[in-house]
Design an enzyme around this catalytic site. Sequence first.
Site, PDB file in Angstrom:
ATOM      1  N   LYS A 116       0.817  -1.223   0.000  1.00 49.33           N
ATOM      2  CA  LYS A 116       0.000   0.000   0.000  1.00 49.33           C
ATOM      3  C   LYS A 116       0.847   1.268   0.000  1.00 49.33           C
ATOM      4  CE  LYS A 116      -3.916  -2.199   2.064  1.00 49.33           C
ATOM      5  NZ  LYS A 116      -5.136  -2.111   2.813  1.00 49.33           N
ATOM      6  N   GLU A 201      -2.064   7.250   8.178  1.00 48.82           N
ATOM      7  CA  GLU A 201      -2.745   8.270   7.392  1.00 48.82           C
ATOM      8  C   GLU A 201      -3.861   8.914   8.192  1.00 48.82           C
ATOM      9  OE1 GLU A 201      -3.706   6.031   3.810  1.00 48.82           O
ATOM     10  OE2 GLU A 201      -5.666   5.493   4.589  1.00 48.82           O
ATOM     11  N   HIS A 236     -14.271  -3.021   9.138  1.00 55.73           N
ATOM     12  CA  HIS A 236     -13.621  -2.670   7.878  1.00 55.73           C
ATOM     13  C   HIS A 236     -13.860  -3.703   6.777  1.00 55.73           C
ATOM     14  CE1 HIS A 236     -11.776   0.488  10.180  1.00 55.73           C
ATOM     15  NE2 HIS A 236     -11.106  -0.379  10.918  1.00 55.73           N
ATOM     16  N   ARG A 293      -7.569  -8.050  -8.657  1.00 56.16           N
ATOM     17  CA  ARG A 293      -8.296  -9.312  -8.854  1.00 56.16           C
ATOM     18  C   ARG A 293      -9.756  -9.004  -9.125  1.00 56.16           C
ATOM     19  NH1 ARG A 293     -11.000  -8.790  -3.934  1.00 56.16           N
ATOM     20  NH2 ARG A 293      -9.663  -7.983  -2.294  1.00 56.16           N
TER      21      ARG A 293
END
Length: 498
Positions: A116, A201, A236, A293
């Site tokens: 990421k 973040e 999440h 994917r």
Amino acid sequence: MFNKVLIANRGEIAVRIAATLQEMGIIAVGVHSDPDRRAVHFRAMDEAYSLPGNTSAETYLRGDKIIDLARSHGVDAIHPGYGFLSENEDFAQACQDAGITFIGPSPRVIRDMGDKIIAKETFAKAGVPVVPGWAGSTDIGIAALKQEASKIGYPVLIKAAAGGGGKGMRIVNAEGELAAALEAAQREAGSAFGDSRVFMEKYITRPRHVEIQIFGDAHGNAVHLFERECSIQRRHQKIIEESPSPALSPELRQKMGSAAVMAAKAIGYTNAGTVEFILDPNGSFYFLEVNTRLQVEHPVTEMVTHRDLVRAQLAVAAGQKLPFTQEELRQDGHAIECRIYAEDPGRGFLPSIGTLARYVEPRGPGIRIDSGVRQGSEVTVYYDPMLAKLVCWARTRDEAIEKTLWALDRYAIMGVTTNTGFLRDVIDHAEFRRGNLHTHFLGEHSIGGNGSAQPPEAAVIAAALHVRQVGGGRQSARAADIASSTDPWETAGAWRGV
Ligand code: ADP
Ligand code: ADP
Ligand code: MG
């Protein structure tokens, strides 16, 4: 086009991929673990081979064994589905080295987007807005990290560089929590992904999760197939997805779609992928990650675009041009997907294992069910407890909501506890109907506690006695009714002993 394709997966996605292969005249080759010996996905294949063992690590994650099987049975290409080996660059590379086509992006793209930190950097360079944050090494020490966090501004979110499935994330509300959260996130990332690197973040409050389906080919073409709104999440993880998003104006849709395509072109993306964004309440969007994917929730896109994404994946993997141009693609009507899980919302969503004593799917116009089970199937502890995906299409969002409620009421599953009552509570909520969605929806509206679940014992007894349940609500009364009728799925069918 390929002659023989191996599906390195199980459950509903293996069944769904086999359907397109067979429609195209391609031989569908399956693999199965010991507990999946009698599974629906095994029976859906033209040929199937055993991967001895019970756990994923012993079976569906054994890339070496899968490639050996593919080689010895004349397989041209491998479709990895989602989860398992789908985002494993070493497996994609090993396929290539064995002369077998991996149906997905290149190993390089899988590797880069699987990190990421690299993905964020790449997208930021391509001019796509990313969540403000800090991605340097955590070796700088806690004092320096605290400084970086206060520059971002609390709350901050610590995330695993190799993260997936909602794991390895910690929200930090104040400086005092940073050290402990950092350690916990690193530990969780290390054990879940074998990579303990994390980054920080800005934690966006009350955001929406809106993602764009992208598709690229080897001839330099890249398009998007619009958005999916996936804001209804628990820990999440997505539970309900829909397309179009009630939050996007045509202008915002155009902006997000273009940003995703621009990024896809910048990295030379081939095959199907998803660019995930977070959308804040002011309408600003920020890149989150790319999933390299086919996505669990791809059917909502198929329903509104009337395109078969697996068919397009096969075309692109075989070296053909994308079967659609951007101008040809349209969004038509509205689709909502519910993930049907064998779990108990009344007991903290604990997975519920057992035999499906009754299993009857609803049928009707605009209803698509991608399932990996049938009556008599065993739900084991070994794999993800998702049984099926219920996808309802209608002309408008309101009609799609009505259809989903209708279908959930007629979905009869006995023997394990499922989340259908819980899904009903969400879809029927006034704020859901208004389209006021965000990722804290369930918590904020206190949905998912006691009372949403249908106790399996009560349901089974009701079915056995052929009585309507009293006080069990509309859903359980209908389900008990249907469960007590003759089951149309009760067919013998020979087991293939391959
Ligand atoms: P989505 O639901 O948007 O397709 P998820 O991130 O929830 O994407 O992952 C889809 C499936 O893949 C889930 O079953 C999840 O548990 C699994 N998965 C995701 N990331 C990983 C990973 N790194 N390793 C193993 N399985 C994963
Ligand atoms: P995963 O690989 O586990 O899917 P993502 O980065 O896609 O990880 O995040 C998963 C979910 O976590 C998002 O859909 C969103 O609900 C939440 N999330 C991630 N990043 C942020 C953020 N910066 N602010 C608020 N929520 C976030
Ligand atoms: Mg994600």
